[in-house]
Design a protein around this motif. Structure first.
Motif, PDB file in Angstrom:
ATOM      1  N   VAL A 147      20.919  -5.111  44.434  1.00  9.82           N
ATOM      2  CA  VAL A 147      22.153  -5.623  43.830  1.00  9.82           C
ATOM      3  C   VAL A 147      22.817  -6.628  44.767  1.00  9.82           C
ATOM      4  O   VAL A 147      23.218  -7.727  44.360  1.00  9.82           O
ATOM      5  CB  VAL A 147      23.123  -4.468  43.516  1.00  9.82           C
ATOM      6  N   ALA A 148      22.925  -6.239  46.047  1.00 11.97           N
ATOM      7  CA  ALA A 148      23.567  -7.114  47.027  1.00 11.97           C
ATOM      8  C   ALA A 148      22.801  -8.429  47.160  1.00 11.97           C
ATOM      9  O   ALA A 148      23.398  -9.511  47.252  1.00 11.97           O
ATOM     10  CB  ALA A 148      23.646  -6.403  48.377  1.00 11.97           C
ATOM     11  N   PHE A 149      21.471  -8.345  47.157  1.00 17.79           N
ATOM     12  CA  PHE A 149      20.673  -9.556  47.279  1.00 17.79           C
ATOM     13  C   PHE A 149      20.835 -10.438  46.037  1.00 17.79           C
ATOM     14  O   PHE A 149      20.873 -11.677  46.146  1.00 17.79           O
ATOM     15  CB  PHE A 149      19.197  -9.202  47.476  1.00 17.79           C
ATOM     16  N   THR A 150      20.944  -9.831  44.854  1.00 24.03           N
ATOM     17  CA  THR A 150      21.163 -10.606  43.628  1.00 24.03           C
ATOM     18  C   THR A 150      22.475 -11.369  43.696  1.00 24.03           C
ATOM     19  O   THR A 150      22.553 -12.548  43.316  1.00 24.03           O
ATOM     20  CB  THR A 150      21.158  -9.680  42.401  1.00 24.03           C
ATOM     21  N   ILE A 151      23.522 -10.707  44.202  1.00 23.73           N
ATOM     22  CA  ILE A 151      24.830 -11.351  44.320  1.00 23.73           C
ATOM     23  C   ILE A 151      24.762 -12.489  45.336  1.00 23.73           C
ATOM     24  O   ILE A 151      25.348 -13.567  45.140  1.00 23.73           O
ATOM     25  CB  ILE A 151      25.896 -10.313  44.707  1.00 23.73           C
ATOM     26  N   PHE A 152      23.998 -12.282  46.429  1.00 28.04           N
ATOM     27  CA  PHE A 152      23.805 -13.357  47.395  1.00 28.04           C
ATOM     28  C   PHE A 152      23.094 -14.547  46.754  1.00 28.04           C
ATOM     29  O   PHE A 152      23.474 -15.698  46.963  1.00 28.04           O
ATOM     30  CB  PHE A 152      22.993 -12.833  48.579  1.00 28.04           C
ATOM     31  N   PHE A 153      22.080 -14.261  45.932  1.00 31.37           N
ATOM     32  CA  PHE A 153      21.348 -15.331  45.249  1.00 31.37           C
ATOM     33  C   PHE A 153      22.282 -16.112  44.319  1.00 31.37           C
ATOM     34  O   PHE A 153      22.237 -17.349  44.270  1.00 31.37           O
ATOM     35  CB  PHE A 153      20.182 -14.735  44.464  1.00 31.37           C
ATOM     36  N   LEU A 154      23.146 -15.400  43.606  1.00 31.74           N
ATOM     37  CA  LEU A 154      24.114 -16.069  42.735  1.00 31.74           C
ATOM     38  C   LEU A 154      25.082 -16.917  43.555  1.00 31.74           C
ATOM     39  O   LEU A 154      25.473 -18.018  43.144  1.00 31.74           O
ATOM     40  CB  LEU A 154      24.890 -15.023  41.923  1.00 31.74           C
ATOM     41  N   PHE A 155      25.466 -16.389  44.721  1.00 33.06           N
ATOM     42  CA  PHE A 155      26.361 -17.136  45.607  1.00 33.06           C
ATOM     43  C   PHE A 155      25.715 -18.457  46.032  1.00 33.06           C
ATOM     44  O   PHE A 155      26.353 -19.516  46.025  1.00 33.06           O
ATOM     45  CB  PHE A 155      26.692 -16.284  46.831  1.00 33.06           C
ATOM     46  N   VAL A 156      24.429 -18.398  46.389  1.00 31.08           N
ATOM     47  CA  VAL A 156      23.718 -19.607  46.804  1.00 31.08           C
ATOM     48  C   VAL A 156      23.650 -20.617  45.647  1.00 31.08           C
ATOM     49  O   VAL A 156      23.919 -21.812  45.825  1.00 31.08           O
ATOM     50  CB  VAL A 156      22.297 -19.257  47.285  1.00 31.08           C
ATOM     51  N   CYS A 157      23.304 -20.124  44.460  1.00 30.35           N
ATOM     52  CA  CYS A 157      23.169 -21.014  43.297  1.00 30.35           C
ATOM     53  C   CYS A 157      24.495 -21.656  42.906  1.00 30.35           C
ATOM     54  O   CYS A 157      24.519 -22.789  42.409  1.00 30.35           O
ATOM     55  CB  CYS A 157      22.597 -20.241  42.102  1.00 30.35           C
ATOM     56  N   SER A 158      25.578 -20.940  43.105  1.00 35.13           N
ATOM     57  CA  SER A 158      26.875 -21.448  42.657  1.00 35.13           C
ATOM     58  C   SER A 158      27.531 -22.374  43.678  1.00 35.13           C
ATOM     59  O   SER A 158      28.180 -23.360  43.301  1.00 35.13           O
ATOM     60  CB  SER A 158      27.820 -20.289  42.337  1.00 35.13           C
ATOM     61  N   TRP A 159      27.385 -22.091  44.971  1.00 44.22           N
ATOM     62  CA  TRP A 159      28.095 -22.871  45.972  1.00 44.22           C
ATOM     63  C   TRP A 159      27.276 -24.002  46.579  1.00 44.22           C
ATOM     64  O   TRP A 159      27.836 -24.933  47.149  1.00 44.22           O
ATOM     65  CB  TRP A 159      28.613 -21.952  47.088  1.00 44.22           C
ATOM     66  N   THR A 160      25.941 -23.929  46.476  1.00 47.79           N
ATOM     67  CA  THR A 160      25.114 -25.012  47.028  1.00 47.79           C
ATOM     68  C   THR A 160      25.398 -26.357  46.357  1.00 47.79           C
ATOM     69  O   THR A 160      25.529 -27.382  47.043  1.00 47.79           O
ATOM     70  CB  THR A 160      23.618 -24.662  46.935  1.00 47.79           C
ATOM     71  N   PRO A 161      25.499 -26.431  45.004  1.00 43.30           N
ATOM     72  CA  PRO A 161      25.837 -27.724  44.393  1.00 43.30           C
ATOM     73  C   PRO A 161      27.173 -28.284  44.864  1.00 43.30           C
ATOM     74  O   PRO A 161      27.307 -29.498  45.076  1.00 43.30           O
ATOM     75  CB  PRO A 161      25.865 -27.409  42.888  1.00 43.30           C
TER      76      PRO A 161
END
Length: 380
Positions: free
Chosen positions: A282-296
């Motif tokens: 779960v924590a890793f999924t949230i990290f992945f979402l964080f990367v996808c949302s803030w990288t752009p």
């Protein structure tokens, strides 16, 4: 005096001519009073004014995100803070992340109002409020993900002596808020950097367009502080976590071979560990979402400061901004889908949501009992 429609075009096309003239004549920032024109950076003045329907669409999107964030994060804070089975040091970090997400939600009503007026209604004050909420929640959410990754690594790699206690968890939560403060209040008080409108001129962020060395250094520092450092730390802790999980599985397989059994996973300790691994996912999924949302968005700021600014149209800068807000609404539903103990509590308290999850503690106990009944057979 009658208007002559036949000079250039016919009367049917005249309304279209009026609209086209309006678009050409009105550039971004035209409706901001003269005394507040310094808010609009020169880059945005090169683009036509955004259609009011685009503003209304953005307001609709943010209204939906606002409702999703209120309901999702509100349920997370309520259940994690009131449930005995979830009242642990590790879950204090989950509540902290939900609070940061709700903080980001507080800027959405201001954007919705701005969208209907098609300009920042409170001008510099409103921009500072919007920027403070966005910066505090964004940087805080980034470092909160770091703390969650560290906690998952400690819990899974050293399940007996690696768990954090509530005092340690409280200090780490305090650290996340202190980490978010410098690049929130430095631009707010004009000590270093400033908050300015961007995109449709209804949202605000730190200045990454001004052509001076001070602004460029500020952009580099906030990029490293709020994006690069958290990203490197999260990758480090998760790589160590996955190494610990692989080592544990290898040890189980080797021990199973020595005992001439298929698996050693049917005991209470390993059943409990499987729950912890699910939580780590779960924590890793949230990290992945964080990367996808803030990288752009990080890409937009770096291009604005050091790259080809012609790429940064109002729409091109608003899409990453919306993506950054979406993650604050998705986080709680990731827990609803994957977190075993949270799902069990949802099933008890909100049965109308249709969540079905066996109590993890009951599963662990039954697994331990099964292992005890199987051991005499294995020995025989």
């Amino acid at each position: 005096m009658a208007t002559n429609y036949t000079d250039d075009i016919g009367p049917v096309a005249y309304p279209l001519k009026m609209v086209s003239q309006e678009v050409v004549e009105h550039m971004l920032g035209w409706n901001i009073p003269e005394e507040h024109q310094e808010l609009v950076q020169e880059h945005w003045r090169n683009f036509p004014a955004v259609s009011k329907y685009a503003h209304f669409l953005l307001a609709l999107i943010y209204s939906c995100l606002l409702l999703a964030s209120i309901s999702g994060n509100g349920i997370v804070v309520w259940i994690f803070s009131t449930s005995k089975s979830l009242r642990s040091a590790s879950n204090m970090f989950v509540i902290n992340l939900a609070v940061f997400d709700m903080l980001m939600m507080l800027e959405m009503p201001l954007l919705i109002v701005n969208s209907f007026y098609q300009r920042p209604v409170l001008f510099q004050l409103g921009c500072d409020i919007y920027g403070v909420l966005g910066s505090l929640s964004g940087i805080g959410g980034a470092i909160a993900n770091v703390v969650i990754a560290y906690d998952r690594y400690k819990t899974i790699s050293s399940p007996l002596d690696g768990r954090l206690n509530k005092v340690q968890a409280s200090l780490l939560i305090l650290f996340t808020w202190l980490w978010a403060l410098p690049f929130t209040f430095l631009p707010a008080f004009r000590i270093w950097g400033r908050f300015v409108p961007e995109g449709f001129l209804t949202t605000c962020s730190f200045d990454y367009f001004t052509e001076d060395q001070d602004t460029k250094v500020f952009v580099m520092c906030i990029f490293a502080w709020s994006y690069c450092i958290p990203m490197l730390l999260i990758c480090f802790f998760y790589s160590k976590l996955f190494s610990a999980v692989r080592l544990h599985e290898r040890m189980l397989k080797e021990q199973a071979k020595k005992m001439n059994v298929k698996s050693l996973a049917a005991n209470k300790e390993d059943a409990g560990k499987s729950v912890e691994i699910r939580i780590a996912k779960v924590a890793f999924t949230i990290f992945f979402l964080f990367v996808c949302s803030w990288t752009p968005y990080a890409f937009v700021t770096m291009v604005g400061a050091f790259g080809d600014r012609s790429l940064l149209t109002p729409v091109a800068t608003m899409i990453p901004a919306v993506c950054a807000k979406i993650v604050s609404c998705i986080d709680p539903w990731v827990y609803a889908i994957n977190h075993p103990r949270y799902r069990a509590e949802l099933q008890k308290r909100l049965p109308w949501m249709g969540v079905r999850e066996a109590d993890p503690d009951t599963v662990s106990t039954s697994s331990g009992a099964t292992a005890q009944t199987q051991n005499p057979t294995a020995e025989a």
